[in-house]
Design an enzyme around this catalytic site. Structure first.
Site, PDB file in Angstrom:
ATOM      1  N   ASP A  43       0.922  -1.400   0.001  1.00 43.86           N
ATOM      2  CA  ASP A  43       0.020   0.120   0.195  1.00 43.86           C
ATOM      3  C   ASP A  43       0.884   1.476   0.191  1.00 43.86           C
ATOM      4  OD1 ASP A  43      -2.921   1.009   0.829  1.00 43.86           O
ATOM      5  OD2 ASP A  43      -1.400   2.269   1.797  1.00 43.86           O
ATOM      6  N   TYR A  48       3.195   9.784  -0.345  1.00 41.78           N
ATOM      7  CA  TYR A  48       4.164   9.156   0.144  1.00 41.78           C
ATOM      8  C   TYR A  48       5.736   9.583  -0.363  1.00 41.78           C
ATOM      9  CZ  TYR A  48       0.377   6.580   2.304  1.00 41.78           C
ATOM     10  OH  TYR A  48      -0.748   6.112   2.990  1.00 41.78           O
ATOM     11  N   LYS A  73      -2.777   5.632  -4.176  1.00 40.82           N
ATOM     12  CA  LYS A  73      -3.782   6.713  -4.016  1.00 40.82           C
ATOM     13  C   LYS A  73      -3.377   7.971  -4.513  1.00 40.82           C
ATOM     14  CE  LYS A  73      -3.530   4.625   0.648  1.00 40.82           C
ATOM     15  NZ  LYS A  73      -2.318   4.432   0.776  1.00 40.82           N
ATOM     16  N   HIS A 104      -7.437   9.738  -2.228  1.00 40.99           N
ATOM     17  CA  HIS A 104      -6.647   9.707  -0.982  1.00 40.99           C
ATOM     18  C   HIS A 104      -7.667  10.447   0.193  1.00 40.99           C
ATOM     19  CE1 HIS A 104      -2.569   9.419   1.161  1.00 40.99           C
ATOM     20  NE2 HIS A 104      -3.517   9.029   1.984  1.00 40.99           N
TER      21      HIS A 104
HETATM   22  N1  LIG Z   1      -5.211   6.290   3.460  1.00 40.95           N
HETATM   23  C1  LIG Z   1      -4.793   7.330   4.429  1.00 40.95           C
HETATM   24  O1  LIG Z   1      -5.011   8.355   4.692  1.00 40.95           O
HETATM   25  C2  LIG Z   1      -3.739   6.752   5.369  1.00 40.95           C
HETATM   26  C3  LIG Z   1      -3.146   7.313   6.549  1.00 40.95           C
HETATM   27  C4  LIG Z   1      -2.505   6.440   7.155  1.00 40.95           C
HETATM   28  C5  LIG Z   1      -1.694   5.469   6.933  1.00 40.95           C
HETATM   29  N2  LIG Z   1      -2.076   4.867   5.668  1.00 40.95           N
HETATM   30  C6  LIG Z   1      -1.658   3.334   5.267  1.00 40.95           C
HETATM   31  O2  LIG Z   1      -1.642   2.489   6.515  1.00 40.95           O
HETATM   32  C7  LIG Z   1      -0.376   2.032   6.709  1.00 40.95           C
HETATM   33  C8  LIG Z   1      -0.036   1.766   8.113  1.00 40.95           C
HETATM   34  O3  LIG Z   1      -0.275   2.699   8.934  1.00 40.95           O
HETATM   35  P1  LIG Z   1       0.585   3.755   9.639  1.00 40.95           P
HETATM   36  O4  LIG Z   1       2.128   3.461   9.045  1.00 40.95           O
HETATM   37  O5  LIG Z   1       0.384   5.244   9.596  1.00 40.95           O
HETATM   38  O6  LIG Z   1       0.746   3.083  11.232  1.00 40.95           O
HETATM   39  P2  LIG Z   1       0.764   1.682  11.955  1.00 40.95           P
HETATM   40  O7  LIG Z   1       0.772   0.661  10.973  1.00 40.95           O
HETATM   41  O8  LIG Z   1      -0.589   1.690  12.860  1.00 40.95           O
HETATM   42  O9  LIG Z   1       1.880   1.677  12.768  1.00 40.95           O
HETATM   43  C9  LIG Z   1       3.348   1.761  12.399  1.00 40.95           C
HETATM   44  C10 LIG Z   1       4.013   2.166  13.742  1.00 40.95           C
HETATM   45  O10 LIG Z   1       4.047   0.930  14.484  1.00 40.95           O
HETATM   46  C11 LIG Z   1       5.391   0.301  14.563  1.00 40.95           C
HETATM   47  N3  LIG Z   1       5.178  -1.091  14.696  1.00 40.95           N
HETATM   48  C12 LIG Z   1       4.957  -1.991  13.375  1.00 40.95           C
HETATM   49  N4  LIG Z   1       5.051  -3.162  13.995  1.00 40.95           N
HETATM   50  C13 LIG Z   1       5.293  -3.375  15.152  1.00 40.95           C
HETATM   51  C14 LIG Z   1       5.381  -4.631  16.099  1.00 40.95           C
HETATM   52  N5  LIG Z   1       5.026  -5.714  15.553  1.00 40.95           N
HETATM   53  N6  LIG Z   1       5.736  -4.106  17.334  1.00 40.95           N
HETATM   54  C15 LIG Z   1       5.733  -2.841  17.774  1.00 40.95           C
HETATM   55  N7  LIG Z   1       5.882  -1.910  16.960  1.00 40.95           N
HETATM   56  C16 LIG Z   1       5.625  -1.942  15.599  1.00 40.95           C
HETATM   57  C17 LIG Z   1       6.241   0.824  13.608  1.00 40.95           C
HETATM   58  O11 LIG Z   1       7.564   1.039  14.016  1.00 40.95           O
HETATM   59  P3  LIG Z   1       8.912   0.451  12.955  1.00 40.95           P
HETATM   60  O12 LIG Z   1       8.593   0.871  11.539  1.00 40.95           O
HETATM   61  O13 LIG Z   1       9.977   1.144  13.550  1.00 40.95           O
HETATM   62  O14 LIG Z   1       8.848  -0.869  13.199  1.00 40.95           O
HETATM   63  C18 LIG Z   1       5.416   2.283  13.335  1.00 40.95           C
HETATM   64  O15 LIG Z   1       6.016   3.234  14.195  1.00 40.95           O
HETATM   65  C19 LIG Z   1       0.492   3.062   6.159  1.00 40.95           C
HETATM   66  O16 LIG Z   1       2.067   2.772   5.867  1.00 40.95           O
HETATM   67  C20 LIG Z   1      -0.029   3.592   4.846  1.00 40.95           C
HETATM   68  O17 LIG Z   1       0.111   2.532   4.033  1.00 40.95           O
HETATM   69  C21 LIG Z   1      -3.037   5.275   4.964  1.00 40.95           C
END
Ligand SMILES: NC(=O)c1ccc[n+]([C@@H]2O[C@H](COP(=O)([O-])OP(=O)(O)OC[C@H]3O[C@@H](n4cnc5c(N)ncnc54)[C@H](OP(=O)(O)O)[C@@H]3O)[C@@H](O)[C@H]2O)c1
Length: 264
Positions: A43, A48, A73, A104
């Site tokens: 994704d 990004y 997106k 988005h």
């Molecule tokens: N459509 C939208 O508006 C929108 C908005 C936000 C996000 N997204 C999508 O959703 C995806 C995920 O959301 P996100 O990246 O915001 O946050 P998330 O996946 O909820 O959290 C990521 C955080 O959790 C940590 N983490 C990951 N696995 C872990 C584990 N097993 N144990 C402990 N910590 C862990 C990561 O650190 P490390 O990297 O240091 O491991 C990072 O700090 C994004 O990458 C993006 O593709 C979309």
């Protein structure tokens, strides 16, 4: 891996790898690690600025393009600009089709933007199209005005904001719900939450695995992000156990039904 079938007939892996906040210079390596860990669903987004890294990692992988499910997106930039941006995304991602393209978020001319997505869908450039950060009325507005239904609604969703009414609406409209920030980016002390820790202990799993199992067991697609290979592997290892109804209901009880990111 478990799959869901979209309203276009295409299969989507229920677990993907998100690359938000991964810098362009690290993206190819991160996606390669994710592919090694087993992920085939990636994704990304124009915002990004790392679609090129995603494209490089996938085109160099030892698996064929058809094995991958790529989501990107676009900004809501209106009809003409969106047409150009779709072609640019195809180029950056080094592919002649994108599995899923989402608007988005809702600003400006989202009708013109959706019209361009609909045309690219008919041309075969996009296999499925959808929406992100739309509320129920905005999704209904798209359903009322366009022939091609959105296949996916990707919104903030995690244990503290479970989106129960919006998910029910999506289900009723045959639109797959997808969770962004499945860990709430670790806010609200997610990884040390006592309730989640107790359940993790019971299943001999980590809190991260319990969260991802909960979300996918609810029938929602999840796209966790990590730059660390061992966490990518940990987050992928959720298909060899099932939460019982007690655990599911207990986690449902954590819902505060409010955004951790201050989104309206
Ligand atoms: N459509 C939208 O508006 C929108 C908005 C936000 C996000 N997204 C999508 O959703 C995806 C995920 O959301 P996100 O990246 O915001 O946050 P998330 O996946 O909820 O959290 C990521 C955080 O959790 C940590 N983490 C990951 N696995 C872990 C584990 N097993 N144990 C402990 N910590 C862990 C990561 O650190 P490390 O990297 O240091 O491991 C990072 O700090 C994004 O990458 C993006 O593709 C979309």
């Amino acid at each position: 891996m478990e799959y869901i079938t979209l309203n276009t007939g295409y299969k989507m892996p229920i677990l993907g790898f998100g690359v938000y906040q991964i810098p362009q210079r690290d993206t190819e390596r991160a996606v390669r690690d994710a592919i090694d860990a087993g992920y085939r669903h990636i994704d990304t987004a124009q915002l990004y600025r790392n679609e090129v890294g995603v494209g490089k990692a996938i085109s160099k992988a030892e698996f064929p393009r058809e094995d991958f499910f790529i989501t990107t997106k676009l900004f809501t930039s209106g009809y003409q600009s969106t047409k150009k941006q779709i072609d640019q995304a195809l180029k950056y991602l080094q592919t002649d089709y994108i599995d899923l393209m989402l608007i988005h978020w809702v600003i400006r001319d989202y009708h013109g933007t959706y019209q361009a997505l609909e045309e690219a869908f008919h041309e075969g450039k996009l296999r499925s199209i959808g929406l992100s950060n739309f509320n129920q009325n905005q999704v209904q507005d798209i359903l009322d005005h366009f022939e091609v239904k959105p296949s996916v609604l990707q919104n903030e969703m995690h244990v503290f904001y479970q989106r129960t009414p919006l998910r029910q609406f999506s289900k009723d409209k045959n639109i797959q719900f997808e969770s962004w920030a499945p860990f709430g980016e670790g806010m609200n002390n997610t990884f040390t939450n006592d309730v989640l820790r107790t359940i993790a202990k019971k299943y001999d799993k980590t809190v991260a695995q319990i969260i991802l199992r909960f979300i996918t067991q609810e029938g929602v697609v999840a796209i966790p992000k990590s730059v660390k290979k061992e966490r990518m592997m940990e987050n992928f290892d959720i298909f060899n156990f099932k939460l019982d109804e007690w655990a599911m209901d207990t986690i449902r009880g954590l819902n505060e039904e409010r955004s951790l990111f201050g989104w309206p």
